[in-house]
Design a protein around this motif. Sequence first.
Motif, PDB file in Angstrom:
ATOM      1  N   GLN A  57       0.832  -1.200   0.000  1.00  0.00           N
ATOM      2  CA  GLN A  57       0.000   0.000   0.000  1.00  0.00           C
ATOM      3  C   GLN A  57       0.868   1.252   0.000  1.00  0.00           C
ATOM      4  OE1 GLN A  57      -2.453   0.670   3.474  1.00  0.00           O
ATOM      5  NE2 GLN A  57      -3.892   1.913   2.316  1.00  0.00           N
ATOM      6  N   HIS A  60       2.194   1.730  -3.392  1.00  0.00           N
ATOM      7  CA  HIS A  60       1.109   2.132  -4.282  1.00  0.00           C
ATOM      8  C   HIS A  60       0.812   3.629  -4.134  1.00  0.00           C
ATOM      9  CE1 HIS A  60      -2.395   1.690  -6.802  1.00  0.00           C
ATOM     10  NE2 HIS A  60      -3.222   2.044  -5.837  1.00  0.00           N
ATOM     11  N   THR A 125      -7.792   9.377  -2.957  1.00  0.00           N
ATOM     12  CA  THR A 125      -8.697   8.291  -3.307  1.00  0.00           C
ATOM     13  C   THR A 125      -8.055   7.485  -4.428  1.00  0.00           C
ATOM     14  OG1 THR A 125     -10.579   9.666  -2.711  1.00  0.00           O
ATOM     15  CG2 THR A 125     -11.033   7.724  -4.052  1.00  0.00           C
ATOM     16  N   ASP A 126      -7.943   6.175  -4.208  1.00  0.00           N
ATOM     17  CA  ASP A 126      -7.385   5.295  -5.238  1.00  0.00           C
ATOM     18  C   ASP A 126      -8.340   5.307  -6.432  1.00  0.00           C
ATOM     19  OD1 ASP A 126      -6.531   3.169  -6.851  1.00  0.00           O
ATOM     20  OD2 ASP A 126      -5.938   1.964  -5.122  1.00  0.00           O
ATOM     21  N   GLN A 128      -8.691   3.313  -8.871  1.00  0.00           N
ATOM     22  CA  GLN A 128      -9.194   2.003  -9.280  1.00  0.00           C
ATOM     23  C   GLN A 128     -10.180   1.410  -8.287  1.00  0.00           C
ATOM     24  OE1 GLN A 128      -5.549  -0.143  -9.822  1.00  0.00           O
ATOM     25  NE2 GLN A 128      -5.358   0.499 -11.958  1.00  0.00           N
ATOM     26  N   THR A 129      -9.927   1.593  -6.983  1.00  0.00           N
ATOM     27  CA  THR A 129     -10.765   0.941  -5.977  1.00  0.00           C
ATOM     28  C   THR A 129     -11.633   1.910  -5.179  1.00  0.00           C
ATOM     29  OG1 THR A 129      -9.059   1.101  -4.270  1.00  0.00           O
ATOM     30  CG2 THR A 129      -9.040  -0.877  -5.674  1.00  0.00           C
ATOM     31  N   GLU A 131     -10.743   3.482  -2.711  1.00  0.00           N
ATOM     32  CA  GLU A 131     -10.329   3.376  -1.316  1.00  0.00           C
ATOM     33  C   GLU A 131      -9.597   4.654  -0.912  1.00  0.00           C
ATOM     34  OE1 GLU A 131      -7.589   0.432   1.477  1.00  0.00           O
ATOM     35  OE2 GLU A 131      -7.495   0.262  -0.701  1.00  0.00           O
TER      36      GLU A 131
END
Length: 141
Positions: A57, A60, A125-126, A128-129, A131
Amino acid sequence: MGLFKVTRKSQQERQEEGLQMADDIAAGRGFMGKMTKAFLGSEFTEAMQQATSSIHQAEHVAALRAAGVPTQSATVLGLQDTGQTINDNPRVVLTLQLGAQAVAVQALISRLEIPRVGEEVLVMTDPQTAELLYAGLAPRA
Protein backbone atom coordinates in the motif's frame (compact mmCIF):
# COMPACT_ATOMS: atom_id res chain seq x y z
CA MET A 1 38.92 -14.67 -12.59
CA GLY A 2 36.93 -17.49 -11.06
CA LEU A 3 34.93 -20.42 -12.24
CA PHE A 4 31.59 -18.76 -11.60
CA LYS A 5 30.36 -15.49 -12.96
CA VAL A 6 29.25 -13.29 -10.09
CA THR A 7 26.52 -10.80 -10.87
CA ARG A 8 25.70 -8.21 -8.27
CA LYS A 9 22.12 -7.20 -7.70
CA SER A 10 21.16 -3.67 -6.87
CA GLN A 11 19.66 -2.92 -3.48
CA GLN A 12 16.25 -2.36 -5.09
CA GLU A 13 16.42 -5.77 -6.81
CA ARG A 14 17.32 -7.42 -3.49
CA GLN A 15 14.44 -5.62 -1.74
CA GLU A 16 11.96 -6.66 -4.44
CA GLU A 17 13.20 -10.25 -4.25
CA GLY A 18 12.90 -10.24 -0.45
CA LEU A 19 9.37 -8.82 -0.59
CA GLN A 20 8.37 -11.47 -3.14
CA MET A 21 9.74 -14.17 -0.84
CA ALA A 22 7.79 -12.69 2.09
CA ASP A 23 4.62 -12.62 -0.04
CA ASP A 24 5.13 -16.28 -0.97
CA ILE A 25 5.72 -17.33 2.64
CA ALA A 26 2.72 -15.34 3.91
CA ALA A 27 0.50 -16.91 1.24
CA GLY A 28 1.76 -20.40 2.10
CA ARG A 29 3.34 -20.91 -1.33
CA GLY A 30 6.37 -23.12 -1.77
CA PHE A 31 8.22 -25.24 0.74
CA MET A 32 9.06 -22.35 3.10
CA GLY A 33 5.49 -21.06 3.03
CA LYS A 34 4.03 -24.45 3.89
CA MET A 35 6.59 -25.08 6.64
CA THR A 36 6.07 -21.61 8.12
CA LYS A 37 2.31 -22.09 8.24
CA ALA A 38 2.70 -25.59 9.69
CA PHE A 39 5.16 -24.68 12.45
CA LEU A 40 4.25 -21.07 13.27
CA GLY A 41 0.53 -21.24 12.58
CA SER A 42 -2.01 -19.31 10.61
CA GLU A 43 -1.98 -16.34 13.04
CA PHE A 44 1.65 -15.67 12.16
CA THR A 45 1.06 -15.96 8.42
CA GLU A 46 -1.99 -13.67 8.67
CA ALA A 47 0.11 -11.06 10.50
CA MET A 48 2.75 -11.46 7.81
CA GLN A 49 0.12 -10.94 5.10
CA GLN A 50 -1.01 -7.73 6.81
CA ALA A 51 2.58 -6.52 6.96
CA THR A 52 3.27 -7.20 3.29
CA SER A 53 -0.01 -5.58 2.27
CA SER A 54 0.98 -2.46 4.24
CA ILE A 55 4.27 -2.32 2.35
CA HIS A 56 2.47 -2.74 -0.96
CA GLN A 57 0.00 0.00 0.00
CA ALA A 58 2.83 2.42 0.83
CA GLU A 59 4.47 1.67 -2.54
CA HIS A 60 1.11 2.13 -4.28
CA VAL A 61 0.54 5.53 -2.65
CA ALA A 62 4.02 6.67 -3.71
CA ALA A 63 3.31 5.57 -7.29
CA LEU A 64 -0.07 7.36 -7.31
CA ARG A 65 1.51 10.57 -5.99
CA ALA A 66 4.22 10.33 -8.66
CA ALA A 67 1.50 9.87 -11.30
CA GLY A 68 -0.16 13.09 -10.15
CA VAL A 69 -3.27 11.74 -8.42
CA PRO A 70 -4.68 14.69 -6.43
CA THR A 71 -4.59 14.73 -2.64
CA GLN A 72 -6.87 16.44 -0.20
CA SER A 73 -6.36 17.67 3.32
CA ALA A 74 -7.88 16.04 6.40
CA THR A 75 -7.57 16.75 10.13
CA VAL A 76 -6.42 14.03 12.53
CA LEU A 77 -9.07 13.34 15.18
CA GLY A 78 -7.41 10.28 16.68
CA LEU A 79 -4.54 7.85 16.30
CA GLN A 80 -4.50 4.22 17.40
CA ASP A 81 -1.54 1.86 17.26
CA THR A 82 -2.24 -1.60 15.84
CA GLY A 83 0.83 -3.04 17.58
CA GLN A 84 2.45 -3.92 14.26
CA THR A 85 5.70 -2.37 13.02
CA ILE A 86 7.57 -2.83 9.77
CA ASN A 87 11.19 -1.62 9.71
CA ASP A 88 10.45 0.24 12.97
CA ASN A 89 7.58 2.12 11.29
CA PRO A 90 4.19 1.66 13.01
CA ARG A 91 0.98 0.58 11.36
CA VAL A 92 -1.80 2.72 12.79
CA VAL A 93 -5.49 3.47 12.46
CA LEU A 94 -6.02 7.18 11.81
CA THR A 95 -9.41 8.72 12.52
CA LEU A 96 -9.71 11.71 10.21
CA GLN A 97 -12.12 14.59 9.74
CA LEU A 98 -12.67 14.72 5.99
CA GLY A 99 -15.20 17.37 5.12
CA ALA A 100 -18.24 16.79 7.32
CA GLN A 101 -17.53 13.15 8.10
CA ALA A 102 -15.10 11.18 10.24
CA VAL A 103 -13.33 8.30 8.52
CA ALA A 104 -10.85 5.65 9.69
CA VAL A 105 -7.81 4.76 7.59
CA GLN A 106 -5.19 2.09 8.33
CA ALA A 107 -1.71 3.06 7.21
CA LEU A 108 1.98 2.37 7.63
CA ILE A 109 3.50 5.67 8.74
CA SER A 110 7.05 6.83 9.16
CA ARG A 111 8.13 6.94 12.78
CA LEU A 112 9.80 10.24 11.91
CA GLU A 113 6.53 11.78 10.70
CA ILE A 114 3.87 10.56 13.10
CA PRO A 115 0.79 12.78 12.81
CA ARG A 116 -0.62 14.28 16.00
CA VAL A 117 -4.24 15.02 16.88
CA GLY A 118 -5.24 18.32 15.28
CA GLU A 119 -2.60 18.20 12.53
CA GLU A 120 -3.40 18.24 8.84
CA VAL A 121 -2.54 15.19 6.72
CA LEU A 122 -2.96 14.36 3.05
CA VAL A 123 -5.25 11.63 1.80
CA MET A 124 -6.10 10.46 -1.69
CA THR A 125 -8.70 8.29 -3.31
CA ASP A 126 -7.39 5.30 -5.24
CA PRO A 127 -8.74 5.76 -8.79
CA GLN A 128 -9.19 2.00 -9.28
CA THR A 129 -10.77 0.94 -5.98
CA ALA A 130 -12.11 4.25 -4.59
CA GLU A 131 -10.33 3.38 -1.32
CA LEU A 132 -9.17 6.29 0.84
CA LEU A 133 -5.37 6.17 1.30
CA TYR A 134 -3.08 8.04 3.69
CA ALA A 135 -0.52 10.08 1.73
CA GLY A 136 1.57 11.71 4.48
CA LEU A 137 1.69 14.89 6.51
CA ALA A 138 0.38 18.07 4.88
CA PRO A 139 3.05 20.71 4.18
CA ARG A 140 3.26 23.29 6.91
CA ALA A 141 2.78 26.92 6.00
